[in-house]
Design a protein around this motif. Structure first.
Motif, PDB file in Angstrom:
ATOM      1  N   ALA A  57     -40.316  23.716  30.456  1.00 10.69           N
ATOM      2  CA  ALA A  57     -41.851  22.272  29.957  1.00 10.69           C
ATOM      3  C   ALA A  57     -41.382  21.216  29.114  1.00 10.69           C
ATOM      4  O   ALA A  57     -41.688  20.096  29.425  1.00 10.69           O
ATOM      5  N   ALA A  58     -41.138  22.527  28.617  1.00 15.78           N
ATOM      6  CA  ALA A  58     -40.906  21.634  27.448  1.00 15.78           C
ATOM      7  C   ALA A  58     -40.039  20.419  27.320  1.00 15.78           C
ATOM      8  O   ALA A  58     -40.354  19.584  26.098  1.00 15.78           O
ATOM      9  N   TYR A  59     -38.580  20.902  27.532  1.00 14.52           N
ATOM     10  CA  TYR A  59     -37.837  20.314  27.589  1.00 14.52           C
ATOM     11  C   TYR A  59     -37.918  19.308  28.604  1.00 14.52           C
ATOM     12  O   TYR A  59     -37.271  18.537  27.925  1.00 14.52           O
ATOM     13  N   ALA A  60     -38.328  19.635  29.511  1.00 16.09           N
ATOM     14  CA  ALA A  60     -38.254  18.236  31.095  1.00 16.09           C
ATOM     15  C   ALA A  60     -38.494  16.924  30.090  1.00 16.09           C
ATOM     16  O   ALA A  60     -39.035  16.330  30.390  1.00 16.09           O
ATOM     17  N   ARG A  61     -40.128  17.065  28.578  1.00 14.79           N
ATOM     18  CA  ARG A  61     -41.409  16.029  28.584  1.00 14.79           C
ATOM     19  C   ARG A  61     -39.716  15.235  27.617  1.00 14.79           C
ATOM     20  O   ARG A  61     -40.433  14.093  27.951  1.00 14.79           O
ATOM     21  N   HIS A  62     -38.960  15.148  27.250  1.00 11.65           N
ATOM     22  CA  HIS A  62     -38.022  15.081  26.533  1.00 11.65           C
ATOM     23  C   HIS A  62     -36.328  14.625  26.944  1.00 11.65           C
ATOM     24  O   HIS A  62     -35.844  13.655  26.624  1.00 11.65           O
ATOM     25  N   LEU A  63     -36.012  15.625  27.605  1.00  9.39           N
ATOM     26  CA  LEU A  63     -34.667  15.818  28.181  1.00  9.39           C
ATOM     27  C   LEU A  63     -34.612  16.102  29.642  1.00  9.39           C
ATOM     28  O   LEU A  63     -34.426  17.803  29.719  1.00  9.39           O
ATOM     29  N   PRO A  64     -35.260  15.166  30.585  1.00  7.76           N
ATOM     30  CA  PRO A  64     -35.393  15.987  32.036  1.00  7.76           C
ATOM     31  C   PRO A  64     -33.621  16.094  31.944  1.00  7.76           C
ATOM     32  O   PRO A  64     -33.458  16.995  33.047  1.00  7.76           O
ATOM     33  N   VAL A  65     -32.685  15.343  32.277  1.00 13.14           N
ATOM     34  CA  VAL A  65     -31.959  16.170  32.729  1.00 13.14           C
ATOM     35  C   VAL A  65     -31.248  17.666  32.320  1.00 13.14           C
ATOM     36  O   VAL A  65     -30.503  18.398  33.223  1.00 13.14           O
ATOM     37  N   PHE A  66     -31.307  17.826  31.341  1.00 10.41           N
ATOM     38  CA  PHE A  66     -30.442  18.892  30.035  1.00 10.41           C
ATOM     39  C   PHE A  66     -32.093  20.241  31.038  1.00 10.41           C
ATOM     40  O   PHE A  66     -31.733  21.445  31.328  1.00 10.41           O
ATOM     41  N   ALA A  67     -33.305  19.722  31.167  1.00  9.51           N
ATOM     42  CA  ALA A  67     -33.917  20.830  31.146  1.00  9.51           C
ATOM     43  C   ALA A  67     -33.936  21.668  32.503  1.00  9.51           C
ATOM     44  O   ALA A  67     -34.269  22.204  33.027  1.00  9.51           O
ATOM     45  N   GLU A  68     -32.764  20.838  33.762  1.00 10.83           N
ATOM     46  CA  GLU A  68     -32.991  21.251  34.954  1.00 10.83           C
ATOM     47  C   GLU A  68     -31.559  22.317  34.843  1.00 10.83           C
ATOM     48  O   GLU A  68     -31.866  23.323  35.995  1.00 10.83           O
ATOM     49  N   GLN A  69     -31.219  22.960  33.819  1.00  7.20           N
ATOM     50  CA  GLN A  69     -31.047  24.067  33.723  1.00  7.20           C
ATOM     51  C   GLN A  69     -31.304  24.412  33.036  1.00  7.20           C
ATOM     52  O   GLN A  69     -30.601  26.122  33.283  1.00  7.20           O
ATOM     53  N   LEU A  70     -32.836  24.111  32.874  1.00  7.10           N
ATOM     54  CA  LEU A  70     -33.903  25.469  31.879  1.00  7.10           C
ATOM     55  C   LEU A  70     -34.666  26.194  33.026  1.00  7.10           C
ATOM     56  O   LEU A  70     -35.111  26.764  32.491  1.00  7.10           O
ATOM     57  N   LYS A  71     -34.607  26.573  34.571  1.00  5.16           N
ATOM     58  CA  LYS A  71     -35.009  26.308  35.490  1.00  5.16           C
ATOM     59  C   LYS A  71     -35.499  27.846  35.821  1.00  5.16           C
ATOM     60  O   LYS A  71     -36.144  28.499  36.232  1.00  5.16           O
ATOM     61  N   GLN A  72     -34.068  28.732  35.389  1.00  2.87           N
ATOM     62  CA  GLN A  72     -34.066  29.772  35.411  1.00  2.87           C
ATOM     63  C   GLN A  72     -33.680  30.773  34.164  1.00  2.87           C
ATOM     64  O   GLN A  72     -33.350  29.896  33.397  1.00  2.87           O
ATOM     65  N   PRO A  73     -33.907  32.060  34.641  1.00  2.08           N
ATOM     66  CA  PRO A  73     -33.541  32.671  32.808  1.00  2.08           C
ATOM     67  C   PRO A  73     -32.128  32.170  32.711  1.00  2.08           C
ATOM     68  O   PRO A  73     -31.405  32.669  33.379  1.00  2.08           O
ATOM     69  N   GLU A  74     -31.934  32.159  31.457  1.00  2.00           N
ATOM     70  CA  GLU A  74     -29.854  32.393  30.888  1.00  2.00           C
ATOM     71  C   GLU A  74     -29.680  33.698  30.538  1.00  2.00           C
ATOM     72  O   GLU A  74     -30.137  34.594  30.512  1.00  2.00           O
ATOM     73  N   LEU A  75     -28.691  33.143  30.575  1.00  2.00           N
ATOM     74  CA  LEU A  75     -27.492  34.711  30.619  1.00  2.00           C
ATOM     75  C   LEU A  75     -27.705  35.670  28.958  1.00  2.00           C
ATOM     76  O   LEU A  75     -28.160  36.732  28.563  1.00  2.00           O
ATOM     77  N   SER A  76     -27.976  34.510  27.780  1.00  2.00           N
ATOM     78  CA  SER A  76     -28.225  35.047  26.371  1.00  2.00           C
ATOM     79  C   SER A  76     -29.539  35.232  26.362  1.00  2.00           C
ATOM     80  O   SER A  76     -30.182  36.265  25.752  1.00  2.00           O
ATOM     81  N   ASP A  77     -30.577  35.420  27.568  1.00  2.00           N
ATOM     82  CA  ASP A  77     -31.588  35.977  27.386  1.00  2.00           C
ATOM     83  C   ASP A  77     -31.658  37.506  28.059  1.00  2.00           C
ATOM     84  O   ASP A  77     -32.512  37.738  26.956  1.00  2.00           O
ATOM     85  N   PHE A  78     -30.380  38.274  28.186  1.00  3.20           N
ATOM     86  CA  PHE A  78     -30.413  39.160  28.341  1.00  3.20           C
ATOM     87  C   PHE A  78     -29.199  39.259  27.643  1.00  3.20           C
ATOM     88  O   PHE A  78     -28.865  40.792  27.699  1.00  3.20           O
ATOM     89  N   ASN A  79     -28.792  39.250  26.561  1.00  2.00           N
ATOM     90  CA  ASN A  79     -28.448  39.515  25.027  1.00  2.00           C
ATOM     91  C   ASN A  79     -28.681  40.720  24.483  1.00  2.00           C
ATOM     92  O   ASN A  79     -29.243  40.808  24.333  1.00  2.00           O
ATOM     93  N   SER A  80     -28.173  41.646  24.462  1.00  2.73           N
ATOM     94  CA  SER A  80     -28.721  42.798  23.349  1.00  2.73           C
ATOM     95  C   SER A  80     -29.448  42.114  22.102  1.00  2.73           C
ATOM     96  O   SER A  80     -29.359  43.059  21.464  1.00  2.73           O
ATOM     97  N   ASP A  81     -27.954  41.576  21.579  1.00  6.83           N
ATOM     98  CA  ASP A  81     -28.764  40.708  20.018  1.00  6.83           C
ATOM     99  C   ASP A  81     -29.722  39.675  20.312  1.00  6.83           C
ATOM    100  O   ASP A  81     -29.035  38.944  19.488  1.00  6.83           O
ATOM    101  N   ALA A  82     -30.462  39.785  21.582  1.00 10.10           N
ATOM    102  CA  ALA A  82     -31.438  38.406  21.416  1.00 10.10           C
ATOM    103  C   ALA A  82     -32.453  38.734  21.585  1.00 10.10           C
ATOM    104  O   ALA A  82     -32.538  40.007  22.284  1.00 10.10           O
ATOM    105  N   VAL A  83     -33.813  38.506  21.678  1.00 12.08           N
ATOM    106  CA  VAL A  83     -34.442  38.724  21.691  1.00 12.08           C
ATOM    107  C   VAL A  83     -35.991  36.829  22.300  1.00 12.08           C
ATOM    108  O   VAL A  83     -35.072  36.482  21.393  1.00 12.08           O
ATOM    109  N   VAL A  84     -37.404  37.401  23.075  1.00 11.52           N
ATOM    110  CA  VAL A  84     -37.276  36.247  23.616  1.00 11.52           C
ATOM    111  C   VAL A  84     -38.912  36.469  22.888  1.00 11.52           C
ATOM    112  O   VAL A  84     -39.353  37.453  23.441  1.00 11.52           O
ATOM    113  N   LEU A  85     -39.247  35.873  22.309  1.00  8.02           N
ATOM    114  CA  LEU A  85     -41.172  35.770  21.854  1.00  8.02           C
ATOM    115  C   LEU A  85     -41.944  34.541  22.975  1.00  8.02           C
ATOM    116  O   LEU A  85     -41.074  33.935  23.565  1.00  8.02           O
TER     117      LEU A  85
END
Length: 234
Positions: free
Chosen positions: A28-56
């Motif tokens: 929703a945040a990206y869709a306000r300013h970058l609607p085309v790019f935001a289409e790629q963010l409707k689902q979790p990304e592989l990086s969300d599951f990276n062992s070097d990453a945490v999501v706040l």
């Protein structure tokens, strides 16, 4: 040190439902300013599951609704996302780095406070994880808010550079040494100094940092293969 209770919590994402909330506010945040790019963010990304990453995830105490999110990725095992696009300078080599990506804030009056608390959580996570430098990339005019936090340009001679993980949009790459934040902000009488260093926020719960990133995301690991299949089909 004073104690301040917030109308929301900031925690590490641990479950599918929490990740879904983070993804919803991110999109929703990206869709306000970058609607085309935001289409790629409707689902979790592989990086969300990276062992070097945490999501706040920032959640309202009133109704549990998502208010904000940020992903923190370190270079403990792999390069940072922005290193897909640029080679970091020598002074950042062999340093433990953490990049804040996919910052998303729900539109509304509480947005500024939520963003500030997410950045405090980012800083605290870096301190606990013994990160040397915080790295962030912002497209104009968002880069100004990082300048106000006293981040400096990593590539002052280049200006903005296109980043693959950000839809190839030009971003300003900036950094701030973790050990310098307190003395730098104190010397400059930064308006957020007391908020960061003289105020304890029990609602920021990121105690499991170094050594337990994978543990925090463990309930989600089974979904990684499903996300890979989904992305491959696109």
């Amino acid at each position: 040190m004073s104690v301040q209770h917030l109308p929301f919590t900031v925690r590490l994402v641990r479950t599918e439902d929490e990740l879904a909330k983070a993804v919803s506010v991110r999109h929703a945040a990206y869709a306000r300013h970058l609607p085309v790019f935001a289409e790629q963010l409707k689902q979790p990304e592989l990086s969300d599951f990276n062992s070097d990453a945490v999501v706040l995830l920032a959640e309202s105490r009133l109704d549990g609704s998502p208010l904000g999110t940020m992903r923190i990725q370190t270079n403990r095992n792999d390069a940072l996302p922005l290193e897909q696009s640029v080679r970091l300078p020598e002074w950042l080599h062999r340093r433990r780095l953490a990049e804040a990506v996919r910052l998303g804030i729900k539109d509304g009056v509480a947005g500024h406070l939520v963003k500030t608390v997410l950045f405090k959580a980012f800083y605290l996570y870096c301190v606990q994880s013994q990160v040397d430098w915080m790295v962030i990339a912002g497209r104009p005019p968002i880069d100004r808010q990082y300048k106000r936090l006293l981040f400096s340009d990593v590539f002052p001679e280049l200006g903005c550079v296109p980043l693959k993980h950000a839809g190839n949009l030009p971003h300003r790459v900036m950094s701030l040494k973790v050990a310098d934040v307190e003395p730098l902000w104190r010397a400059s009488q930064h308006p957020l100094y007391d908020f960061f260093f003289h105020t304890r926020h029990p609602d920021i719960e990121i105690e499991q940092a170094e050594g337990s990133v994978t543990q925090a995301m463990q309930p989600l690991s089974a979904r990684r293969s499903g996300v890979e299949v989904h992305l491959a089909a696109q």
